[in-house]
Design a protein around this motif. Structure first.
Motif, PDB file in Angstrom:
ATOM      1  N   ALA A   1       0.819  -1.218   0.000  1.00  0.00           N
ATOM      2  CA  ALA A   1       0.000   0.000   0.000  1.00  0.00           C
ATOM      3  C   ALA A   1       0.851   1.266   0.000  1.00  0.00           C
ATOM      4  CB  ALA A   1      -0.938   0.006   1.209  1.00  0.00           C
ATOM      5  N   GLN A   2       2.101   1.189   0.482  1.00  0.00           N
ATOM      6  CA  GLN A   2       2.991   2.350   0.508  1.00  0.00           C
ATOM      7  C   GLN A   2       3.992   2.354  -0.643  1.00  0.00           C
ATOM      8  OE1 GLN A   2       4.956   2.548   4.285  1.00  0.00           O
ATOM      9  NE2 GLN A   2       3.049   2.746   5.435  1.00  0.00           N
ATOM     10  N   CYS A   3       3.864   1.403  -1.557  1.00  0.00           N
ATOM     11  CA  CYS A   3       4.844   1.272  -2.634  1.00  0.00           C
ATOM     12  C   CYS A   3       4.153   1.121  -3.986  1.00  0.00           C
ATOM     13  CB  CYS A   3       5.731   0.050  -2.376  1.00  0.00           C
ATOM     14  SG  CYS A   3       7.012  -0.200  -3.616  1.00  0.00           S
ATOM     15  N   ASN A   4       4.533   1.977  -4.916  1.00  0.00           N
ATOM     16  CA  ASN A   4       4.092   1.819  -6.287  1.00  0.00           C
ATOM     17  C   ASN A   4       5.112   0.878  -6.942  1.00  0.00           C
ATOM     18  OD1 ASN A   4       3.045   2.029  -8.823  1.00  0.00           O
ATOM     19  ND2 ASN A   4       3.639   4.172  -9.131  1.00  0.00           N
ATOM     20  N   CYS A   5       4.876  -0.435  -6.781  1.00  0.00           N
ATOM     21  CA  CYS A   5       5.841  -1.453  -7.198  1.00  0.00           C
ATOM     22  C   CYS A   5       5.449  -2.087  -8.523  1.00  0.00           C
ATOM     23  CB  CYS A   5       5.936  -2.553  -6.140  1.00  0.00           C
ATOM     24  SG  CYS A   5       6.626  -2.035  -4.579  1.00  0.00           S
ATOM     25  N   ARG A   6       6.474  -2.518  -9.256  1.00  0.00           N
ATOM     26  CA  ARG A   6       6.275  -3.211 -10.533  1.00  0.00           C
ATOM     27  C   ARG A   6       7.262  -4.368 -10.584  1.00  0.00           C
ATOM     28  NH1 ARG A   6       9.237  -2.235 -15.055  1.00  0.00           N
ATOM     29  NH2 ARG A   6       8.528  -3.394 -16.839  1.00  0.00           N
ATOM     30  N   LEU A   7       6.779  -5.554 -10.961  1.00  0.00           N
ATOM     31  CA  LEU A   7       7.610  -6.746 -11.067  1.00  0.00           C
ATOM     32  C   LEU A   7       7.757  -7.130 -12.535  1.00  0.00           C
ATOM     33  CD1 LEU A   7       9.131  -9.134  -9.746  1.00  0.00           C
ATOM     34  CD2 LEU A   7       6.918 -10.319  -9.606  1.00  0.00           C
ATOM     35  N   ALA A   8       8.996  -7.368 -12.944  1.00  0.00           N
ATOM     36  CA  ALA A   8       9.281  -7.822 -14.305  1.00  0.00           C
ATOM     37  C   ALA A   8      10.135  -9.073 -14.224  1.00  0.00           C
ATOM     38  CB  ALA A   8      10.012  -6.734 -15.087  1.00  0.00           C
ATOM     39  N   VAL A   9       9.838 -10.049 -15.090  1.00  0.00           N
ATOM     40  CA  VAL A   9      10.573 -11.312 -15.116  1.00  0.00           C
ATOM     41  C   VAL A   9      11.264 -11.426 -16.472  1.00  0.00           C
ATOM     42  CG1 VAL A   9      10.383 -13.834 -14.962  1.00  0.00           C
ATOM     43  CG2 VAL A   9       8.868 -12.373 -13.583  1.00  0.00           C
ATOM     44  N   TYR A  10      12.570 -11.664 -16.438  1.00  0.00           N
ATOM     45  CA  TYR A  10      13.379 -11.803 -17.648  1.00  0.00           C
ATOM     46  C   TYR A  10      14.024 -13.182 -17.661  1.00  0.00           C
ATOM     47  CZ  TYR A  10      13.123  -6.696 -17.815  1.00  0.00           C
ATOM     48  OH  TYR A  10      12.686  -5.398 -17.854  1.00  0.00           O
ATOM     49  N   ALA A  11      14.034 -13.825 -18.834  1.00  0.00           N
ATOM     50  CA  ALA A  11      14.778 -15.072 -18.999  1.00  0.00           C
ATOM     51  C   ALA A  11      16.237 -14.699 -19.198  1.00  0.00           C
ATOM     52  CB  ALA A  11      14.252 -15.858 -20.190  1.00  0.00           C
ATOM     53  N   GLN A  12      17.150 -15.429 -18.564  1.00  0.00           N
ATOM     54  CA  GLN A  12      18.583 -15.151 -18.710  1.00  0.00           C
ATOM     55  C   GLN A  12      19.153 -15.957 -19.864  1.00  0.00           C
ATOM     56  OE1 GLN A  12      19.705 -12.666 -17.370  1.00  0.00           O
ATOM     57  NE2 GLN A  12      19.990 -12.794 -15.180  1.00  0.00           N
ATOM     58  N   PRO A  13      20.066 -15.502 -20.602  1.00  0.00           N
ATOM     59  CA  PRO A  13      20.535 -14.127 -20.627  1.00  0.00           C
ATOM     60  C   PRO A  13      19.561 -13.249 -21.421  1.00  0.00           C
ATOM     61  CG  PRO A  13      21.712 -15.373 -22.277  1.00  0.00           C
ATOM     62  CD  PRO A  13      20.787 -16.339 -21.571  1.00  0.00           C
ATOM     63  N   TYR A  14      19.577 -11.977 -21.124  1.00  0.00           N
ATOM     64  CA  TYR A  14      18.730 -11.050 -21.880  1.00  0.00           C
ATOM     65  C   TYR A  14      19.534  -9.788 -22.158  1.00  0.00           C
ATOM     66  CZ  TYR A  14      17.858  -7.983 -17.885  1.00  0.00           C
ATOM     67  OH  TYR A  14      17.998  -7.105 -16.856  1.00  0.00           O
ATOM     68  N   ALA A  15      19.143  -9.099 -23.195  1.00  0.00           N
ATOM     69  CA  ALA A  15      19.842  -7.870 -23.594  1.00  0.00           C
ATOM     70  C   ALA A  15      19.159  -6.671 -22.947  1.00  0.00           C
ATOM     71  CB  ALA A  15      19.820  -7.731 -25.113  1.00  0.00           C
ATOM     72  N   PRO A  16      19.936  -5.678 -22.507  1.00  0.00           N
ATOM     73  CA  PRO A  16      19.324  -4.466 -21.952  1.00  0.00           C
ATOM     74  C   PRO A  16      18.358  -3.846 -22.964  1.00  0.00           C
ATOM     75  CG  PRO A  16      21.686  -4.462 -21.567  1.00  0.00           C
ATOM     76  CD  PRO A  16      21.395  -5.624 -22.479  1.00  0.00           C
ATOM     77  N   GLY A  17      17.228  -3.402 -22.474  1.00  0.00           N
ATOM     78  CA  GLY A  17      16.218  -2.812 -23.353  1.00  0.00           C
ATOM     79  C   GLY A  17      15.215  -3.832 -23.867  1.00  0.00           C
ATOM     80  N   GLU A  18      15.511  -5.097 -23.692  1.00  0.00           N
ATOM     81  CA  GLU A  18      14.600  -6.163 -24.120  1.00  0.00           C
ATOM     82  C   GLU A  18      13.364  -6.146 -23.219  1.00  0.00           C
ATOM     83  OE1 GLU A  18      14.830 -10.964 -23.855  1.00  0.00           O
ATOM     84  OE2 GLU A  18      16.569  -9.945 -24.715  1.00  0.00           O
ATOM     85  N   PRO A  19      12.171  -6.347 -23.781  1.00  0.00           N
ATOM     86  CA  PRO A  19      10.967  -6.324 -22.936  1.00  0.00           C
ATOM     87  C   PRO A  19      10.943  -7.543 -22.006  1.00  0.00           C
ATOM     88  CG  PRO A  19      10.398  -6.959 -25.170  1.00  0.00           C
ATOM     89  CD  PRO A  19      11.852  -6.581 -25.183  1.00  0.00           C
ATOM     90  N   PRO A  20      10.304  -7.399 -20.850  1.00  0.00           N
ATOM     91  CA  PRO A  20      10.232  -8.534 -19.922  1.00  0.00           C
ATOM     92  C   PRO A  20       9.427  -9.689 -20.512  1.00  0.00           C
ATOM     93  CG  PRO A  20       9.085  -6.614 -19.022  1.00  0.00           C
ATOM     94  CD  PRO A  20       9.649  -6.216 -20.336  1.00  0.00           C
ATOM     95  N   LEU A  21       9.783 -10.880 -20.095  1.00  0.00           N
ATOM     96  CA  LEU A  21       9.060 -12.081 -20.505  1.00  0.00           C
ATOM     97  C   LEU A  21       7.685 -12.095 -19.844  1.00  0.00           C
ATOM     98  CD1 LEU A  21       9.255 -14.874 -21.923  1.00  0.00           C
ATOM     99  CD2 LEU A  21      10.167 -15.755 -19.771  1.00  0.00           C
ATOM    100  N   LEU A  22       7.636 -11.718 -18.574  1.00  0.00           N
ATOM    101  CA  LEU A  22       6.386 -11.668 -17.808  1.00  0.00           C
ATOM    102  C   LEU A  22       6.354 -10.396 -16.960  1.00  0.00           C
ATOM    103  CD1 LEU A  22       6.540 -15.278 -16.288  1.00  0.00           C
ATOM    104  CD2 LEU A  22       5.117 -14.582 -18.221  1.00  0.00           C
TER     105      LEU A  22
END
Length: 193
Positions: A66-87
């Motif tokens: 409730a006190q955090c505007n949080c966002r979770l992103a899941v990336y498959a390794q390895p991944y390139a910077p700027g690549e969209p999250p898998l989930l």
């Protein structure tokens, strides 16, 4: 000599023990986060996994969702910077262990392998912590999938893990064994003469 032999037998196994932790802890600025994954920090591909994040400020005060505007992103390794999250699973407040209302999400990892979970957060109005970005590495085992490609991915992951094994971890037990054998043979020779 007996003490040296005993010391070798005790020290060599201890040297090769790698520390393990049931929970992964990361710190960013004034926020610390602990990741826990059900069941038993051992997620399986294709099966629902409950992940939760115990967020705390310096001093140990808990940061509820409730006190955090949080966002979770899941990336498959390895991944390139700027690549969209898998989930990008949605976060919900959960009660886990002694924590109430902390961020949690249900994740279904598509296949075995190594993933990175990135939890970004900014304070909501009234909260007083700095924005943070926490990155956790998670290894996902084979699950209920009957897909032969998943089994191939597991095998390639095992082979890659073996190639990463440090040379020192292989050499020390061998050298220890050779040293023990040398001492025993020297003692046997000395008794014959």
């Amino acid at each position: 000599m007996k003490y040296l032999l005993l010391l070798n037998c005790l020290v060599i196994p201890v040297i090769n023990v790698y520390p393990a932790s049931a929970h992964s802890v990361k710190i960013a600025g004034d926020v610390g986060g602990t990741l826990h994954i059900e069941p038993n920090d051992n997620p399986r591909a294709g099966e629902p996994t409950q992940a939760w994040f115990a967020l705390t400020r310096k001093g140990g005060r808990v940061i509820p969702l409730a006190q955090c505007n949080c966002r979770l992103a899941v990336y498959a390794q390895p991944y390139a910077p700027g690549e969209p999250p898998l989930l990008e699973p949605s976060l919900n407040p959960v009660a886990a262990e002694r924590y109430q209302g902390i961020p949690g999400a249900e994740i279904v990892f598509p296949k075995p392998g190594i993933y990175q979970l990135q939890l970004n957060g900014k304070p909501t109005s009234g909260a007083t912590f700095k924005p943070f970005n926490l990155k956790f590495e998670v290894t996902v085992a084979a699950g209920t999938s009957n897909n032969p490609q998943d089994l191939q991915d597991v095998n390639s992951g095992v082979a890659q893990g073996e190639s990463r094994l440090p040379l020192l971890a292989i050499a020390l037990p061998i050298l220890g064994f050779v040293g023990i054998l040398f001492v025993v043979l020297q003692n046997m020779r000395g008794r014959r003469e």
